[in-house]
Design an enzyme around this catalytic site. Sequence first.
Site, short mmCIF file in Angstrom:
data_model
loop_
_atom_site.label_atom_id
_atom_site.label_comp_id
_atom_site.label_asym_id
_atom_site.label_seq_id
_atom_site.Cartn_x
_atom_site.Cartn_y
_atom_site.Cartn_z
N HIS A 209 0.81 -1.21 0.00
CA HIS A 209 0.00 0.00 0.00
C HIS A 209 0.85 1.27 0.00
O HIS A 209 0.33 2.37 0.11
CB HIS A 209 -0.91 -0.02 1.24
CG HIS A 209 -2.07 0.90 1.18
ND1 HIS A 209 -2.30 1.88 2.13
CD2 HIS A 209 -3.09 1.03 0.28
CE1 HIS A 209 -3.39 2.55 1.84
NE2 HIS A 209 -3.90 2.05 0.73
N LYS A 211 3.31 4.42 -1.13
CA LYS A 211 3.47 5.36 -2.25
C LYS A 211 4.78 6.10 -2.01
O LYS A 211 4.87 6.96 -1.13
CB LYS A 211 2.32 6.37 -2.30
CG LYS A 211 0.94 5.77 -2.52
CD LYS A 211 0.23 5.50 -1.24
CE LYS A 211 -1.17 4.95 -1.48
NZ LYS A 211 -1.78 4.41 -0.27
N ASP A 216 17.59 10.18 -6.89
CA ASP A 216 19.03 10.32 -6.62
C ASP A 216 19.39 10.22 -5.14
O ASP A 216 20.43 10.73 -4.71
CB ASP A 216 19.55 11.66 -7.15
CG ASP A 216 19.50 11.75 -8.67
OD1 ASP A 216 19.36 10.70 -9.31
OD2 ASP A 216 19.60 12.86 -9.20
N HIS A 385 -8.88 11.58 1.68
CA HIS A 385 -8.12 10.34 1.61
C HIS A 385 -6.85 10.40 2.46
O HIS A 385 -6.09 9.45 2.52
CB HIS A 385 -7.76 10.04 0.14
CG HIS A 385 -7.21 8.68 -0.10
ND1 HIS A 385 -5.88 8.45 -0.37
CD2 HIS A 385 -7.81 7.46 -0.10
CE1 HIS A 385 -5.68 7.15 -0.54
NE2 HIS A 385 -6.83 6.53 -0.38
N LYS A 387 -4.12 10.37 5.51
CA LYS A 387 -3.89 9.56 6.70
C LYS A 387 -3.00 10.38 7.64
O LYS A 387 -1.78 10.29 7.60
CB LYS A 387 -3.22 8.23 6.35
CG LYS A 387 -4.07 7.34 5.42
CD LYS A 387 -3.78 7.59 3.98
CE LYS A 387 -4.37 6.55 3.05
NZ LYS A 387 -5.81 6.40 3.06
N ASP A 392 -0.83 17.17 20.30
CA ASP A 392 -0.24 18.06 21.32
C ASP A 392 0.76 19.09 20.79
O ASP A 392 1.71 19.44 21.51
CB ASP A 392 0.45 17.22 22.41
CG ASP A 392 -0.53 16.39 23.21
OD1 ASP A 392 -1.74 16.65 23.12
OD2 ASP A 392 -0.07 15.48 23.93
#
Length: 468
Positions: A209, A211, A216, A385, A387, A392
Site C-alpha cells: 500500500h 506510495k 538520486d 483520503h 492519513k 499536542d
Amino acid sequence: MLIPILIVVYIVIALTMVVSLLLNGIRPSKTLAWLLAIFTIPVGGVLFYLLFGRNRRKNKMFSLKDNFALRNERFHGTCIPNISQGKEKTTELIHKTAKCPVTCENGLTLLKDGKNTFESIFEALESASEHIHLQYYIFEDGLLAEKLLEIFERKIAHNVTIRLLYDGIGSYSLSKKYLKRLKEMGVETAQFLPFRFGRFLSSLNYRNHRKIIVVDNKIGFTGGINISDKYLKGDPSLGKWHDTHLKIEGEAVDFLNEIFVTDWYLASGKKVDMSNFRVQKNTGKHFPLQIVPSGPDDDFDVMEQAYFSLINSAEDYLYIINPYIIPNHAILQGLETAALSGVDVRLLMSSSTDIKLVDWCVRAYFESYLKAGIKIYLYPDGFLHSKVMLCDDEVVSIGTANLDNRSLQQNYEAQVFVYDGDLCQQMKSDFLKDCSKSAVLEDHEAYSKRPWVRKLVEGMAKLMSPLL
C-alpha cells in the site's frame, strides 16, 4: 470411492490447520473463530482461512532484518527531538520495532492535494541525474501516467536508471500496452505479489500500500496520493479527492530508498547496490522525523504499536484525518481512554467513502466514539483520503496507513512521524478550518436514536471489519 478419499483429504487438511492455529495463533478469540469456521463451514472455512487467517509473522515470506543491516552501516547517528518524555517513548518504540532512528537533518515540504503534489514530483523527476525509484499501490492509465512516460523518456536518454514497482491488485487495471511502452523505453518494472492462480491463496490478502518516490537518494516523496487522474479531475460520485503528501530532502530519504530497494528485491528478485547512494544532509531548516515502514513480515505489529503509542501519549489533543477508521480493540480502547481522560479527540472524515460496505463499517463505531466523548466531523466537500494524526503541538504523522486491520497488520505501509511544533500548529489550524465546514456529531443520545435498520446494516458490516 472418490468421495471417501476427498473427505479424508479434507479432514487431514483441516486438522493440519487446527494444529497451525494452536501453535501460531496470537489472539485466543480470533483462533477460536477460525476453528469454528473450519469445522462448521465445509470447504469454505478452509478457503477463508487460507486467504485471510494465516499468521504471516510466524510464516514469513521475506525477512527484512538482514536487508536492514546495510542501513545501520550507512547511518552513523541519531538525534533527540525537542518533545515531551511521553513522545520520546514513541520514538524509542519505532526505533526498536522498525529499526528506524530519528534523523534531524531533513528538509520537509507539506503538499496538499493532487495539483501541488504532482507539480513538485514532476520538478524533482526532471532534476534526476542518477536514478528514479517509484512504487505505488495504485498506478492507473491516464494523463498523469502519460506525463510520467514523457519524463521517463527524457531521463533515460540521459542515462538515468528508472525502476517502477506497482502492486498486483491495486494496479490491476494498468494496461499491458502502457507496461510494454515502459519496457521498450528501458524502464525496469516489477509487480508486487501479482494475482496469479496457484499463488493467490497465499498472497491475495497482503498488499503493498506504499506510495514512494526517490530521486538520486536526495529527494523523496511519500503520503496518501496514488498515480490516478481522480486527484486532478475528481470523482463522479464523491467529487474532488483531498489528500496529504510530503516532500523530504536529507538523511531520511535514505530510509525511503531502503524501503523501495527491499520491496524491489521481494518483487523482482533483483538486488540494488546501495553502496553507491550517498546519504544527503539538508542545509536549511531541520525537521526531526522517523520513517515507519511496516508489513506482515515484521516481528511486531509495527504500525499498530506506533499509532497506539502516540494515542496513549496525548495529553491535550489528538486530531485524526482518515477515511477508513475501523479500529481493532486496542486502538478503540486507546481512543476512548484518551477522550475519557480529558483529551480533546476529534475524527475528521468524509461524509461518505468510495466503498459502501466500508462506509457502513466505519459508521458502526460512531456510537462508541460519541459515548466516550470523541467528536466526529463529516467533511462534505469531496473525499478525504489523507492519513494524518496530530498530537499536542508536538507530533505529526503523515503517510499511507489507515486505522483499519488491513493497514495495521496485513499491508506493507510507510508512515512518517515528524516531531516539529510549527508544522503541527500549521496543520492543526487547517484541521480546525475543515472542521468548521463539516457536520459535527457529538450528541451520543441523539445519534443512538437512528433507525434500527441502519443499526442492523452497520452491525452486519462490522462483522467484516477484520477483513476490511
